[in-house]
Scaffold this active site. Structure first.
Site, PDB file in Angstrom:
ATOM      1  N   TYR A  35      60.179  62.018  54.141  1.00 21.89           N
ATOM      2  CA  TYR A  35      60.042  60.629  54.586  1.00 21.89           C
ATOM      3  C   TYR A  35      59.908  60.633  56.096  1.00 21.89           C
ATOM      4  O   TYR A  35      60.670  61.303  56.795  1.00 21.89           O
ATOM      5  CB  TYR A  35      61.278  59.798  54.173  1.00 21.89           C
ATOM      6  N   GLU A  90      54.867  54.110  58.778  1.00 20.08           N
ATOM      7  CA  GLU A  90      55.676  54.804  57.775  1.00 20.08           C
ATOM      8  C   GLU A  90      54.773  55.707  56.951  1.00 20.08           C
ATOM      9  O   GLU A  90      53.725  55.265  56.469  1.00 20.08           O
ATOM     10  CB  GLU A  90      56.369  53.793  56.856  1.00 20.08           C
TER      11      GLU A  90
END
Ligand code: ADP
Ligand code: MG
Length: 395
Positions: free
Chosen positions: A109, A197
């Protein structure tokens, strides 16, 4: 402003972030054609909507031949995809991204956000990719690596390497990880993003670091200086009430209730919505007309709120400092004369030129309910809405 995954990938790849081969399609036939053009033997068909969680909701499908691609696309085009981020109404699928499927070794992530406490860009990363960041922070908080960037010097290579080490990136891939981090950071700063992101960022079986998903959000107030970004706006993904407002330079947030609010200033908007709730009502929106609003601007705001069919009463709450109550009153009167209004209108004015404002409302002869305090205004809005509603039901 949000953009689609394929757009964010293109933007980031221009800054040196590696992405798999992919192509956009507007029809099932085109999707199959573009996969053939791309080559390979496994593809991922991905619904382009402004929301995450598509994988779990059926918006990301692995396909092994052209037929499967066409079928997957036929099941998606024109439908609404409902994920845990879209709300129950879902978001329409009008574009599909076909991407080469890559062999995944590890999922990471990676996020870049504005951290208000340190007033810095913060890099948030975790070796537990694939999960949403909210789930990671709940289940594996110790896996999260956070690092803030000193704006005067920008992201330094040693800092990027440190993040790579904390994520246990193998030595041969550290340089590639540094390039990815630097690319995201530069894109964030140079394009006035508020969020970048990549989830997941993957290490592939053939030892590359690739962004398999990408999300970018931009600061609306800075879009004027990035025409190539504002061009990426896709109104089909926005609340139509909000995009109509944005087109008119108004800041509008659609909510689920039925009392429309016209307010100046975000703080007063919050207080107004709280007071409506306290009085037993539910706000239908949050509309901030800002400072120095002319009667025309107020009238525009009014028309916008009235065009929302959920609105069954309108509360105008203005505390005029830079604004002028007489202009606001003129705007309300102008709008009510132009538009057929069959819902109760409650007005509370305070501050600059309040007496003139009250006079304009009184002289207009329009059935405007006036209030002096915010509490009174909220209570009158709720009771006017309730009695108006019970009358309608009786008919
Ligand atoms: P979302 O976050 O909206 O669910 P993603 O783009 O992250 O959508 O895709 C969901 C999952 O599908 C990813 O976590 C990844 O495991 C897999 N995936 C996505 N793109 C690819 C790809 N090109 N190759 C292999 N797997 C992929
Ligand atoms: Mg994802």
């Amino acid at each position: 402003m949000d953009i689609h995954e394929y757009q964010a990938k293109e933007v980031l790849s221009n800054f040196g972030v590696e992405i798999p081969a992919g192509a956009l399609a507007y029809s099932p036939e085109q999707a199959a054609y573009r996969a053939r053009e791309m080559g390979g033997d496994k593809w991922i068909v991905k619904a382009q909507v402004h929301a995450g969680g598509r994988g779990k909701a059926g918006g990301v499908k692995l396909c092994e031949n052209e037929n499967e691609i066409q079928e997957a696309c036929e099941g998606m085009f024109g439908r609404k995809l409902v994920t845990h981020q879209t709300g129950p109404e879902g978001k329409g699928i009008y574009r599909i991204y076909v991407e080469a499927a890559v062999p995944i070794d590890r999922e990471i992530y990676l996020g870049f956000v504005l951290d208000r406490t340190s007033q810095r860009i913060m890099i948030v990363a975790s070796a537990e990719g694939g999960m949403e960041i909210e789930d990671i922070s709940e289940n594996r908080p110790e896996s999260i690596v956070r690092s803030t960037v000193e704006p005067a010097v920008g992201l330094q290579d040693f800092q990027a390497r440190e993040i790579a080490f904390k994520l246990s990136i193998e030595p041969g891939l550290v340089q590639s990880m540094v390039r990815t981090l630097q690319g995201c950071y530069r894109a964030f700063v140079e394009l006035d993003a508020t969020m970048v992101e990549i989830n997941p960022l993957v290490v592939t079986g053939d030892n590359r670091i690739l962004a398999l998903d990408a999300k970018m959000t931009f600061d609306d107030n800075a879009l004027f200086r990035h025409p190539q970004i504002s061009e990426l706006r896709d109104k089909s993904q926005e609340d139509p009430r909000e995009s109509r407002a944005a087109d008119r330079g108004l800041s509008y947030v659609g909510l689920d209730g039925n009392i429309g609010c016209i307010v100046n200033g975000a703080g007063l908007a919050m207080a107004t919505m709280d007071t409506i709730k306290l009085a037993g009502g539910e706000p239908a929106n949050f509309l901030d007309i800002g400072g120095g609003a002319t009667p025309e601007r107020v009238a525009k705001a009014f028309r916008l709120v009235l065009s929302d069919k959920n609105v069954q009463a309108v509360l105008v709450n203005i505390f005029a400092g830079i604004n002028r109550c007489d202009w606001v009153a003129e705007g309300v009167v102008q709008a009510l004369k132009e538009v057929q209004v069959d819902v109760p209108v409650i007005v509370r004015l305070a501050g600059t030129n309040v007496e003139e404002g009250q006079k304009i409302l009184a002289k207009s002869g329009l059935p405007i309910i006036r209030a002096t305090t915010l509490m009174e205004a909220a209570e009158r809005s709720v009771s006017a809405w309730q009695s108006d509603n019970s009358e309608n039901k009786a008919v």
